[in-house]
Design a protein around this motif. Sequence first.
Motif, short mmCIF file in Angstrom:
data_model
loop_
_atom_site.label_atom_id
_atom_site.label_comp_id
_atom_site.label_asym_id
_atom_site.label_seq_id
_atom_site.Cartn_x
_atom_site.Cartn_y
_atom_site.Cartn_z
N TYR A 1 0.76 -1.28 0.03
CA TYR A 1 -0.01 -0.17 -0.23
C TYR A 1 0.84 1.23 -0.09
N MET B 1 -7.29 2.26 -7.19
CA MET B 1 -8.44 2.70 -6.44
C MET B 1 -9.14 3.83 -6.92
N ARG C 1 -16.44 2.66 -7.29
CA ARG C 1 -16.16 2.87 -5.91
C ARG C 1 -16.04 4.26 -5.56
N GLY D 1 -7.40 3.69 7.42
CA GLY D 1 -6.70 3.32 6.35
C GLY D 1 -6.98 4.45 5.22
N ALA D 2 -6.57 5.76 5.55
CA ALA D 2 -6.78 6.82 4.64
C ALA D 2 -6.04 6.68 3.46
N GLU E 1 -3.07 6.11 8.59
CA GLU E 1 -2.57 5.33 7.44
C GLU E 1 -1.21 4.62 8.02
N ALA E 2 -1.28 3.51 7.93
CA ALA E 2 -0.26 2.56 8.30
C ALA E 2 1.14 2.63 7.17
N LYS F 1 -0.49 1.90 12.60
CA LYS F 1 -1.60 1.27 12.44
C LYS F 1 -2.65 1.75 13.50
N VAL F 2 -4.04 1.42 12.93
CA VAL F 2 -5.24 2.09 13.84
C VAL F 2 -5.20 1.21 15.11
N GLU F 3 -4.61 0.05 15.28
CA GLU F 3 -4.49 -0.64 16.50
C GLU F 3 -3.42 -0.08 17.31
N GLU G 1 -12.36 2.38 3.77
CA GLU G 1 -12.75 1.42 2.31
C GLU G 1 -11.75 0.22 2.75
N MET H 1 -9.08 -6.66 6.56
CA MET H 1 -8.69 -5.32 7.01
C MET H 1 -10.19 -4.93 8.05
N SER I 1 -9.49 -4.58 11.58
CA SER I 1 -8.92 -3.37 12.05
C SER I 1 -10.11 -2.39 12.34
C1 LIG Z 1 -8.27 -0.22 0.28
S1 LIG Z 1 -7.18 1.02 0.60
C2 LIG Z 1 -8.32 2.44 0.92
C3 LIG Z 1 -7.46 3.49 0.88
C4 LIG Z 1 -8.16 4.96 0.81
N1 LIG Z 1 -9.37 4.98 1.97
C5 LIG Z 1 -9.12 5.11 -0.59
O1 LIG Z 1 -10.45 5.02 -0.32
O2 LIG Z 1 -8.67 5.17 -1.64
C6 LIG Z 1 -6.86 0.58 2.48
C7 LIG Z 1 -5.69 1.58 3.10
O3 LIG Z 1 -5.73 1.10 4.51
C8 LIG Z 1 -4.29 1.11 5.25
N2 LIG Z 1 -4.54 0.31 6.02
C9 LIG Z 1 -5.17 -1.16 6.29
N3 LIG Z 1 -5.18 -1.67 7.47
C10 LIG Z 1 -4.67 -0.70 8.31
C11 LIG Z 1 -4.54 -0.43 9.65
N4 LIG Z 1 -4.57 -1.53 10.46
N5 LIG Z 1 -4.07 0.77 10.18
C12 LIG Z 1 -3.81 1.86 9.34
N6 LIG Z 1 -4.14 1.63 7.99
C13 LIG Z 1 -4.46 0.57 7.26
C14 LIG Z 1 -3.60 0.34 3.90
O4 LIG Z 1 -2.35 0.74 3.95
C15 LIG Z 1 -4.64 0.98 2.78
O5 LIG Z 1 -3.73 2.42 2.39
#
Ligand SMILES: C[S@@+](CC[C@H](N)C(=O)[O-])C[C@H]1O[C@@H](n2cnc3c(N)ncnc32)[C@H](O)[C@@H]1O
Length: 353
Positions: free
Chosen positions: A35, A44, A50, A74-75, A96-97, A123-125, A139, A150, A153
């Motif tokens: 990512y 995306m 989407r 997961g921004a 965003e991780a 990580k959000v955790e 998303e 995901m 999370s």
């Molecule tokens: C499917 S993408 C969506 C990105 C954006 N929100 C969009 O709609 O275009 C998921 C994003 O969530 C981030 N992500 C996944 N798990 C995460 C977590 N536990 N903590 C923080 N970020 C996370 C990923 O790195 C990725 O950039």
Amino acid sequence: MSIFHRSIKPDTATKESEISQTKKQKMDADYFENYGDIAIHEEMLRDKIRTNAYRMAILKNYKKFYGKTVLDVGAGTGILSLFCVQAGAKKVYAIEASEMAEQTRRIVKENEMEERIEIINCKVEEAELSEKVDIIVSEWMGYNLLYESMLESVLFARDKFLKKDGHMFPDRASLYIAPITDDDYTDRLCIWNDVEDFYKVSMKSMIPYARRCISKTVQIMCIPQEWIQSHGCQIFTSNLKTSSLSEIQKVQSNFEFKCFGHSTIHGFVTWFTVEFPDDITLTTSPYTDETHWSQTVLHIRDPFNVEQDTTINGSITIKPNDSKPRFLDICLVHKKDDGHEKIETFLMDEHLT
Ligand SMILES: C[S@@+](CC[C@H](N)C(=O)[O-])C[C@H]1O[C@@H](n2cnc3c(N)ncnc32)[C@H](O)[C@@H]1O
């Protein structure tokens, strides 16, 4: 998720758990490295079905966002956070991780939203916020809805950061399945017959093995509607405001189909929908416009013929793989009319075709 059994002694168990922890960390590192790459975000953003579904859901619900605090789990590029501010959000925590967070900061500045969007690169955790939020947007959907795991999370974030009367965007997710005929299936086996014409040696004995190989791999593709051989059946639905972790960690459901007419069944297709407040739905159904998720095709080992009203029933179980929890184990049991049950197992890992 525990990977060891009760019979393992504590010291061995600790060792096992350390190993699994290291494995999980490595897998997460790979996941977030993926990512951190621009290509996945381009894909995306190119998916207008989407992105516009989220945009419409957020902007149409501006009354829910106006003056409120939001957490974007997961921004990525921050696209959803930007929509939230456009809808009037007072403050958005954009977590965003991956390393993409560095670029997100730039994008937020470019849109002059630094005062309202706070980027948190972890990580959000592991995140701490100074307040609870009114809304969580995310998303999180993967192929076959649950690939990537995901959603766990997002539910973690909900339980820790969402106010009691808060909203989830989206707030419902469902998964569907239907039997399909695959017009390309026979073509894929042709080579093992054609070898004789091409090179004057025979390889027909490879056909059963080739069928097994086809049936083991999960295929991500947009299928033509005509391939679908009965109405779809819902195999999973989750209210994201209330679902527990255990409910989303194992999907187990029965299904029954009545076939439309004469055809050969080569497998099953799955697709998903997510719903937002105010009746906005994002669907990956084969009956609507393509999204980057396409559909998920599970081929069976022995294709079989059906007629109008032939019944196919069975069950499906989907759960995270024990040692690689971002991947999925799928077990499909199916039976035609009063015939014998067939069991098919799939590992949905990085070897998707
Ligand atoms: C499917 S993408 C969506 C990105 C954006 N929100 C969009 O709609 O275009 C998921 C994003 O969530 C981030 N992500 C996944 N798990 C995460 C977590 N536990 N903590 C923080 N970020 C996370 C990923 O790195 C990725 O950039």
